[in-house]
Design an enzyme around this catalytic site. Structure first.
Site, PDB file in Angstrom:
ATOM      1  N   SER A 154       0.933  -1.098  -0.022  1.00 39.94           N
ATOM      2  CA  SER A 154      -0.175   0.019  -0.001  1.00 39.94           C
ATOM      3  C   SER A 154       0.887   1.362  -0.020  1.00 39.94           C
ATOM      4  O   SER A 154       1.909   1.168   0.525  1.00 39.94           O
ATOM      5  CB  SER A 154      -0.823  -0.027   1.267  1.00 39.94           C
ATOM      6  OG  SER A 154      -1.323   1.275   1.559  1.00 39.94           O
ATOM      7  N   TYR A 181      -1.504  -1.036  10.128  1.00 38.16           N
ATOM      8  CA  TYR A 181      -1.499  -1.150   8.541  1.00 38.16           C
ATOM      9  C   TYR A 181      -0.397  -0.723   8.079  1.00 38.16           C
ATOM     10  O   TYR A 181       0.569  -1.490   7.130  1.00 38.16           O
ATOM     11  CB  TYR A 181      -2.688  -0.355   8.242  1.00 38.16           C
ATOM     12  CG  TYR A 181      -3.029  -0.511   6.636  1.00 38.16           C
ATOM     13  CD1 TYR A 181      -3.622  -1.844   6.175  1.00 38.16           C
ATOM     14  CD2 TYR A 181      -2.731   0.430   5.909  1.00 38.16           C
ATOM     15  CE1 TYR A 181      -3.868  -1.918   4.869  1.00 38.16           C
ATOM     16  CE2 TYR A 181      -3.029   0.177   4.614  1.00 38.16           C
ATOM     17  CZ  TYR A 181      -3.752  -0.947   4.013  1.00 38.16           C
ATOM     18  OH  TYR A 181      -4.005  -0.948   2.683  1.00 38.16           O
TER      19      TYR A 181
HETATM   20  N1  LIG Z   1      -9.126  -1.090  -0.830  1.00 34.87           N
HETATM   21  C1  LIG Z   1      -8.053  -0.354  -0.642  1.00 34.87           C
HETATM   22  O1  LIG Z   1      -8.161   0.903  -0.645  1.00 34.87           O
HETATM   23  C2  LIG Z   1      -6.747  -0.825  -0.795  1.00 34.87           C
HETATM   24  C3  LIG Z   1      -5.719   0.139  -0.852  1.00 34.87           C
HETATM   25  C4  LIG Z   1      -4.324  -0.104  -0.714  1.00 34.87           C
HETATM   26  C5  LIG Z   1      -3.709  -1.481  -0.647  1.00 34.87           C
HETATM   27  N2  LIG Z   1      -4.788  -2.552  -0.512  1.00 34.87           N
HETATM   28  C6  LIG Z   1      -4.527  -3.872  -0.229  1.00 34.87           C
HETATM   29  O2  LIG Z   1      -5.086  -4.711  -1.160  1.00 34.87           O
HETATM   30  C7  LIG Z   1      -5.506  -5.992  -0.511  1.00 34.87           C
HETATM   31  C8  LIG Z   1      -6.853  -6.433  -0.880  1.00 34.87           C
HETATM   32  O3  LIG Z   1      -7.643  -5.294  -0.078  1.00 34.87           O
HETATM   33  P1  LIG Z   1      -9.322  -5.155  -0.418  1.00 34.87           P
HETATM   34  O4  LIG Z   1      -9.741  -3.822  -0.171  1.00 34.87           O
HETATM   35  O5  LIG Z   1      -9.597  -5.837  -1.680  1.00 34.87           O
HETATM   36  O6  LIG Z   1      -9.676  -6.078   0.962  1.00 34.87           O
HETATM   37  P2  LIG Z   1     -11.064  -6.510   1.271  1.00 34.87           P
HETATM   38  O7  LIG Z   1     -11.665  -6.731   2.462  1.00 34.87           O
HETATM   39  O8  LIG Z   1     -12.234  -6.072  -0.042  1.00 34.87           O
HETATM   40  O9  LIG Z   1     -11.199  -8.153   0.770  1.00 34.87           O
HETATM   41  C9  LIG Z   1     -10.127  -9.035   1.618  1.00 34.87           C
HETATM   42  C10 LIG Z   1     -10.542 -10.459   1.267  1.00 34.87           C
HETATM   43  O10 LIG Z   1      -9.591 -11.333   1.945  1.00 34.87           O
HETATM   44  C11 LIG Z   1     -10.410 -12.262   2.575  1.00 34.87           C
HETATM   45  N3  LIG Z   1      -9.560 -12.847   3.591  1.00 34.87           N
HETATM   46  C12 LIG Z   1      -9.625 -12.305   5.012  1.00 34.87           C
HETATM   47  N4  LIG Z   1      -8.973 -13.302   5.985  1.00 34.87           N
HETATM   48  C13 LIG Z   1      -8.389 -14.192   5.136  1.00 34.87           C
HETATM   49  C14 LIG Z   1      -7.840 -15.485   5.211  1.00 34.87           C
HETATM   50  N5  LIG Z   1      -7.414 -15.663   6.516  1.00 34.87           N
HETATM   51  N6  LIG Z   1      -7.542 -16.242   4.329  1.00 34.87           N
HETATM   52  C15 LIG Z   1      -8.037 -15.985   3.079  1.00 34.87           C
HETATM   53  N7  LIG Z   1      -8.861 -14.818   2.953  1.00 34.87           N
HETATM   54  C16 LIG Z   1      -9.056 -13.963   3.824  1.00 34.87           C
HETATM   55  C17 LIG Z   1     -11.738 -11.847   3.097  1.00 34.87           C
HETATM   56  O11 LIG Z   1     -12.654 -12.719   3.045  1.00 34.87           O
HETATM   57  C18 LIG Z   1     -11.865 -10.880   1.730  1.00 34.87           C
HETATM   58  O12 LIG Z   1     -12.656 -11.520   0.620  1.00 34.87           O
HETATM   59  C19 LIG Z   1      -5.030  -5.866   0.857  1.00 34.87           C
HETATM   60  O13 LIG Z   1      -3.669  -6.354   1.111  1.00 34.87           O
HETATM   61  C20 LIG Z   1      -5.110  -4.378   1.193  1.00 34.87           C
HETATM   62  O14 LIG Z   1      -4.092  -3.953   2.483  1.00 34.87           O
HETATM   63  C21 LIG Z   1      -6.340  -2.112  -0.586  1.00 34.87           C
END
Ligand SMILES: NC(=O)c1ccc[n+]([C@@H]2O[C@H](COP(=O)([O-])OP(=O)(O)OC[C@H]3O[C@@H](n4cnc5c(N)ncnc54)[C@H](O)[C@@H]3O)[C@@H](O)[C@H]2O)c1
Length: 256
Positions: free
Chosen positions: A145, A168
């Site tokens: 991130s 985070y």
């Molecule tokens: N959404 C944002 O704005 C953003 C920005 C920068 C980085 N990210 C990063 O991108 C990645 C995905 O983020 P997102 O927004 O899609 O998250 P999200 O919360 O929408 O989805 C995360 C998924 O991970 C699954 N999950 C949780 N625990 C788990 C486990 N133990 N085993 C397997 N699956 C599991 C959940 O069921 C969910 O479907 C993360 O690493 C996040 O930090 C997100």
């Protein structure tokens, strides 16, 4: 026993039911690959086209913080397809206290969240890279991130229910380091590891927050999940074969 040798590349996406993971599954399948969504539950296909012209989306249940679950998922995917070409770590495990204000964060909860997020990325990277080394090739892509790269900008969240939990940025900067560690450890094996550090992704956030966030960017501000796809497909492809241990920031200039 291996049922058949798949001719298309097989790409595993953890967190395949998530905002970014689901979008990645579609992009990977649309590029003619087999996209395997791995999450705590089966991938819900309702807003996903499971079969594209040449690609395919499939689902394997996997908990990224349970070694036996990760082993079982690798074995199942290998049994089904006879190959795994890439792992994309896009799961986002956190406990119910994640997001507490800094002075309220319980020590045990802090450790739990670090273990879940960083430990999970370590575990899948370790298990899949072992498979890749034995196979003689493979690609790892970790989702970090912008907050692994810059100090938190708390002022953006003022007056909203949103915030920047202390775990985070610590986890995200560590994932960038984990990626470099993997790249160096796996040198000469045909396996490479890279990171994508996205900016914030649009998901119905507060209007004032979106305006403030946009003022830190070049043009669009918060991005759509699709804005990450070309970077992911590049890192999966042969064209990036000499890119290793890198962190590609996709954030419309937010960190500048
Ligand atoms: N959404 C944002 O704005 C953003 C920005 C920068 C980085 N990210 C990063 O991108 C990645 C995905 O983020 P997102 O927004 O899609 O998250 P999200 O919360 O929408 O989805 C995360 C998924 O991970 C699954 N999950 C949780 N625990 C788990 C486990 N133990 N085993 C397997 N699956 C599991 C959940 O069921 C969910 O479907 C993360 O690493 C996040 O930090 C997100």
């Amino acid at each position: 026993m291996v049922a058949k040798k798949e001719t298309r590349e097989v790409v595993v996406v953890t967190g395949g039911n998530g905002l970014i993971g689901k979008n990645f599954l579609s992009a990977i399948a649309s590029s003619g690959r087999v996209a395997i969504g791995c999450d705590l539950d089966e991938i819900s296909h309702k807003d996903l086209q499971s079969q594209t012209d040449s690609g395919e989306i499939a689902s394997v249940v996997m908990n990224i913080v349970e070694p036996e679950s990760v082993n079982a998922a690798i074995a199942e995917i290998h049994q089904r397809y006879g190959r795994i070409d890439a792992l994309v770590n896009a799961a986002y495990p956190r406990n119910s206290s994640f997001g507490d204000a800094f002075f309220d964060v319980d020590f045990h909860s802090f450790c739990d969240n670090v273990n879940l997020q960083l430990g999970g990325y370590f575990l899948t990277s370790q298990k899949f890279s072992k498979y890749f080394v034995e196979q003689g090739r493979g690609v790892l892509v970790n989702l970090a991130s912008i907050y692994g790269c810059v100090a938190p900008r708390f002022e953006l969240y003022e007056g909203t229910a949103m915030g920047m939990p202390v775990e985070y940025p610590l986890v995200k900067s560590a994932i960038i380091q984990l990626t470099q560690y993997l790249a160096v450890t796996l040198k000469g094996t045909g396996v490479r590891a890279n990171c994508i550090s996205p900016g914030g992704i649009l998901d119905g956030q507060d209007h004032n927050f979106l305006e403030r966030y946009k003022s830190c960017c070049s043009s669009k501000g918060m991005l759509n999940p699709e804005d990450l796809n070309s970077t992911l497909l590049y890192l999966l492809a042969e064209e990036s074969r000499y890119v290793n241990g890198q962190n590609i920031i996709v954030d419309d200039g937010f960190v500048l």
